[in-house]
Design a protein around this motif. Sequence first.
Motif, PDB file in Angstrom:
ATOM      1  N   MET A  88       0.485   7.117  -2.415  1.00 15.76           N
ATOM      2  CA  MET A  88       1.117   8.014  -1.435  1.00 15.76           C
ATOM      3  C   MET A  88       0.195   9.170  -1.062  1.00 15.76           C
ATOM      4  O   MET A  88       0.207   9.645   0.075  1.00 15.76           O
ATOM      5  CB  MET A  88       2.434   8.569  -1.991  1.00 15.76           C
ATOM      6  N   MET A  89      -0.627   9.610  -2.005  1.00 16.64           N
ATOM      7  CA  MET A  89      -1.553  10.697  -1.716  1.00 16.64           C
ATOM      8  C   MET A  89      -2.725  10.207  -0.852  1.00 16.64           C
ATOM      9  O   MET A  89      -3.224  10.940   0.001  1.00 16.64           O
ATOM     10  CB  MET A  89      -2.074  11.327  -3.006  1.00 16.64           C
ATOM     11  N   GLU A  90      -3.134   8.954  -1.065  1.00 17.87           N
ATOM     12  CA  GLU A  90      -4.179   8.391  -0.200  1.00 17.87           C
ATOM     13  C   GLU A  90      -3.651   8.242   1.222  1.00 17.87           C
ATOM     14  O   GLU A  90      -4.358   8.523   2.188  1.00 17.87           O
ATOM     15  CB  GLU A  90      -4.649   7.033  -0.755  1.00 17.87           C
ATOM     16  N   GLU A  91      -2.408   7.820   1.360  1.00 14.09           N
ATOM     17  CA  GLU A  91      -1.801   7.700   2.697  1.00 14.09           C
ATOM     18  C   GLU A  91      -1.799   9.042   3.417  1.00 14.09           C
ATOM     19  O   GLU A  91      -2.118   9.125   4.603  1.00 14.09           O
ATOM     20  CB  GLU A  91      -0.344   7.225   2.571  1.00 14.09           C
ATOM     21  N   GLN A  92      -1.422  10.083   2.690  1.00  9.67           N
ATOM     22  CA  GLN A  92      -1.280  11.407   3.307  1.00  9.67           C
ATOM     23  C   GLN A  92      -2.620  12.070   3.612  1.00  9.67           C
ATOM     24  O   GLN A  92      -2.797  12.675   4.662  1.00  9.67           O
ATOM     25  CB  GLN A  92      -0.467  12.327   2.380  1.00  9.67           C
ATOM     26  N   PHE A  93      -3.551  11.959   2.662  1.00  5.85           N
ATOM     27  CA  PHE A  93      -4.781  12.751   2.766  1.00  5.85           C
ATOM     28  C   PHE A  93      -6.057  11.924   2.933  1.00  5.85           C
ATOM     29  O   PHE A  93      -7.108  12.495   3.232  1.00  5.85           O
ATOM     30  CB  PHE A  93      -4.925  13.648   1.524  1.00  5.85           C
ATOM     31  N   GLY A  94      -5.975  10.618   2.747  1.00  2.24           N
ATOM     32  CA  GLY A  94      -7.181   9.788   2.790  1.00  2.24           C
ATOM     33  C   GLY A  94      -7.916   9.861   4.115  1.00  2.24           C
ATOM     34  O   GLY A  94      -9.147   9.994   4.158  1.00  2.24           O
ATOM     35  N   TRP A  95      -7.172   9.777   5.212  1.00  2.00           N
ATOM     36  CA  TRP A  95      -7.825   9.815   6.533  1.00  2.00           C
ATOM     37  C   TRP A  95      -8.474  11.166   6.802  1.00  2.00           C
ATOM     38  O   TRP A  95      -9.521  11.249   7.449  1.00  2.00           O
ATOM     39  CB  TRP A  95      -6.828   9.443   7.639  1.00  2.00           C
ATOM     40  N   ARG A  96      -7.865  12.223   6.274  1.00  2.00           N
ATOM     41  CA  ARG A  96      -8.455  13.569   6.445  1.00  2.00           C
ATOM     42  C   ARG A  96      -9.760  13.683   5.660  1.00  2.00           C
ATOM     43  O   ARG A  96     -10.742  14.260   6.142  1.00  2.00           O
ATOM     44  CB  ARG A  96      -7.460  14.642   5.983  1.00  2.00           C
ATOM     45  N   VAL A  97      -9.768  13.118   4.440  1.00  2.00           N
ATOM     46  CA  VAL A  97     -10.995  13.122   3.635  1.00  2.00           C
ATOM     47  C   VAL A  97     -12.086  12.335   4.347  1.00  2.00           C
ATOM     48  O   VAL A  97     -13.237  12.781   4.448  1.00  2.00           O
ATOM     49  CB  VAL A  97     -10.719  12.542   2.224  1.00  2.00           C
ATOM     50  N   THR A  98     -11.749  11.165   4.867  1.00  2.00           N
ATOM     51  CA  THR A  98     -12.720  10.323   5.569  1.00  2.00           C
ATOM     52  C   THR A  98     -13.294  11.047   6.789  1.00  2.00           C
ATOM     53  O   THR A  98     -14.495  10.973   7.060  1.00  2.00           O
ATOM     54  CB  THR A  98     -12.058   8.999   6.011  1.00  2.00           C
ATOM     55  N   GLU A  99     -12.453  11.755   7.487  1.00  2.00           N
ATOM     56  CA  GLU A  99     -12.875  12.465   8.702  1.00  2.00           C
ATOM     57  C   GLU A  99     -13.775  13.652   8.372  1.00  2.00           C
ATOM     58  O   GLU A  99     -14.792  13.872   9.031  1.00  2.00           O
ATOM     59  CB  GLU A  99     -11.627  12.946   9.451  1.00  2.00           C
ATOM     60  N   TYR A 148      -7.346  -1.124  -0.292  1.00  2.00           N
ATOM     61  CA  TYR A 148      -8.469  -1.540   0.570  1.00  2.00           C
ATOM     62  C   TYR A 148      -9.181  -0.348   1.216  1.00  2.00           C
ATOM     63  O   TYR A 148     -10.405  -0.369   1.388  1.00  2.00           O
ATOM     64  CB  TYR A 148      -7.975  -2.487   1.665  1.00  2.00           C
ATOM     65  N   ARG A 149      -8.426   0.687   1.559  1.00  2.00           N
ATOM     66  CA  ARG A 149      -9.053   1.853   2.210  1.00  2.00           C
ATOM     67  C   ARG A 149      -9.875   2.677   1.225  1.00  2.00           C
ATOM     68  O   ARG A 149     -10.728   3.462   1.627  1.00  2.00           O
ATOM     69  CB  ARG A 149      -7.985   2.742   2.864  1.00  2.00           C
ATOM     70  N   SER A 150      -9.593   2.524  -0.073  1.00  2.00           N
ATOM     71  CA  SER A 150     -10.329   3.271  -1.104  1.00  2.00           C
ATOM     72  C   SER A 150     -11.598   2.516  -1.477  1.00  2.00           C
ATOM     73  O   SER A 150     -11.679   1.302  -1.324  1.00  2.00           O
ATOM     74  CB  SER A 150      -9.445   3.467  -2.340  1.00  2.00           C
ATOM     75  N   ASP A 151     -12.588   3.257  -1.965  1.00  2.00           N
ATOM     76  CA  ASP A 151     -13.839   2.609  -2.395  1.00  2.00           C
ATOM     77  C   ASP A 151     -13.660   1.911  -3.736  1.00  2.00           C
ATOM     78  O   ASP A 151     -14.290   0.883  -3.992  1.00  2.00           O
ATOM     79  CB  ASP A 151     -14.956   3.658  -2.497  1.00  2.00           C
ATOM     80  N   LEU A 152     -12.813   2.479  -4.581  1.00  2.00           N
ATOM     81  CA  LEU A 152     -12.605   1.926  -5.917  1.00  2.00           C
ATOM     82  C   LEU A 152     -11.173   2.239  -6.331  1.00  2.00           C
ATOM     83  O   LEU A 152     -10.708   3.366  -6.130  1.00  2.00           O
ATOM     84  CB  LEU A 152     -13.584   2.585  -6.892  1.00  2.00           C
ATOM     85  N   HIS A 393      -7.239   1.417  11.757  1.00  2.00           N
ATOM     86  CA  HIS A 393      -5.849   1.445  12.225  1.00  2.00           C
ATOM     87  C   HIS A 393      -5.088   2.623  11.620  1.00  2.00           C
ATOM     88  O   HIS A 393      -4.197   3.176  12.269  1.00  2.00           O
ATOM     89  CB  HIS A 393      -5.155   0.121  11.896  1.00  2.00           C
ATOM     90  N   ALA A 394      -5.454   3.008  10.416  1.00  2.00           N
ATOM     91  CA  ALA A 394      -4.802   4.170   9.800  1.00  2.00           C
ATOM     92  C   ALA A 394      -5.081   5.427  10.612  1.00  2.00           C
ATOM     93  O   ALA A 394      -4.220   6.278  10.791  1.00  2.00           O
ATOM     94  CB  ALA A 394      -5.286   4.344   8.366  1.00  2.00           C
TER      95      ALA A 394
END
Length: 411
Positions: A88-99, A148-152, A393-394
């Motif tokens: 749930m934390m990757e969903e919320q913040f993962g795209w922001r970290v990637t950006e 899948y969106r995470s590296d590990l 897509h995320a």
Amino acid sequence: MEKKLLIIGFVWPEPKSSAAGSRMMQLIGVFQSENYQITFASPCAKSDNAFNLESINVSQVAIELNNGSFDDYVKTLNPDVVLFDRFMMEEQFGWRVTEQCPNALKVLDTEDLHGLRKGRQQAFKDNKTFDEGYLFSDIAKREIASVYRSDLTLIISEVEMDILKNQFKVDESILLYSPFMMNPISKEEIQSLPKFENRNHFITIGNFLHEPNYNAVLYLKETIWPLIRKQLPKAELHIYGAYASQKVNQLHNDKQGFLIKGFAEDVNEVMQHAKVCLAPIRFGAGLKGKLIDAMKNGVPCVTTSIGAEGMFGDLNANGFIADNPDVFVEKAIQLFQDEPLWESKQQNGFKIVNLRFNKNEQQDSFINRLKETSEHLNKHRLNNFTGQMLQHHAFQSTKFMSRWIEEKNKN
């Protein structure tokens, strides 16, 4: 130069309340052994049971969901590694970290597979056999997308590794088996533990907010404990756990020896007074912290096949595994009364902790994989096209939904 780790926590760690809290403290310890500068951030309110991370030189930061302030924060911090505590934390913040920090290594800690746990719970409620219809749920779709969106992704149980590889067809290159990391138990520690004759009751423990734990206590109350008391009329069952609600406390019954003790300030102390641990878990996932606590404190256990999942490997259990209530009761009483049997099962427990959950070995494996992935991050990501596709897509969906909520909150 000192490396930086940002942990984005679903909750603030409570090692005295839950196995998840203990697990998080173990992961923090691994990164500290590699001299990372660590920041723990969470959008969750902090409870009185939360560990004071600043006491171990970990910075604590409150962050907000659906708020652009995080973008500025993470860009300024510029971490080398970001650890997401549950999908749930990757969903919320993962795209922001990637950006904001495209070169940060993104690690997901599942704690347990939520889709597996929730699917089993639903099958239990429906009184049906758990199958792929329950496993391939909407939660599982979200969780696997996050993997899948995470590296590990850190997987705590070998059984869950197999499910991800064989049923979800996730490539092993983005998964890392990373169970509990325990200090080896020395001969001196074993010899200092109370002996069979100095222990005198049954015990169970678990955070009551966790549905599998509450369900297990109900099962004990309604089915298993009456059968044990019938044969051992003076026996007591001591039930410990954080967040005991009124419905939990109402189960307390002195006459039946069914004693709700509530929060355990020191799990080792209460375990060392007990003779046998009961863990009749009927649904759930991951590894069971109560069984680890029992093993390291020399308490043999009776559990179910769900409770035993991922715990023992090829080694003999520190007690018995029984799904039938009559067999469960028979084995519990046998352990309670038979000293030589009790001692042999106790020794199994020490061996399991030292061979399967040895901190030194698990820590080395974790650090080596982390370094290897960091050093070849671009190649690693190119080999994970599914992750790139989901990331794309995320950005289009999660990102704009979050932006919309952010704008809405301003009005």
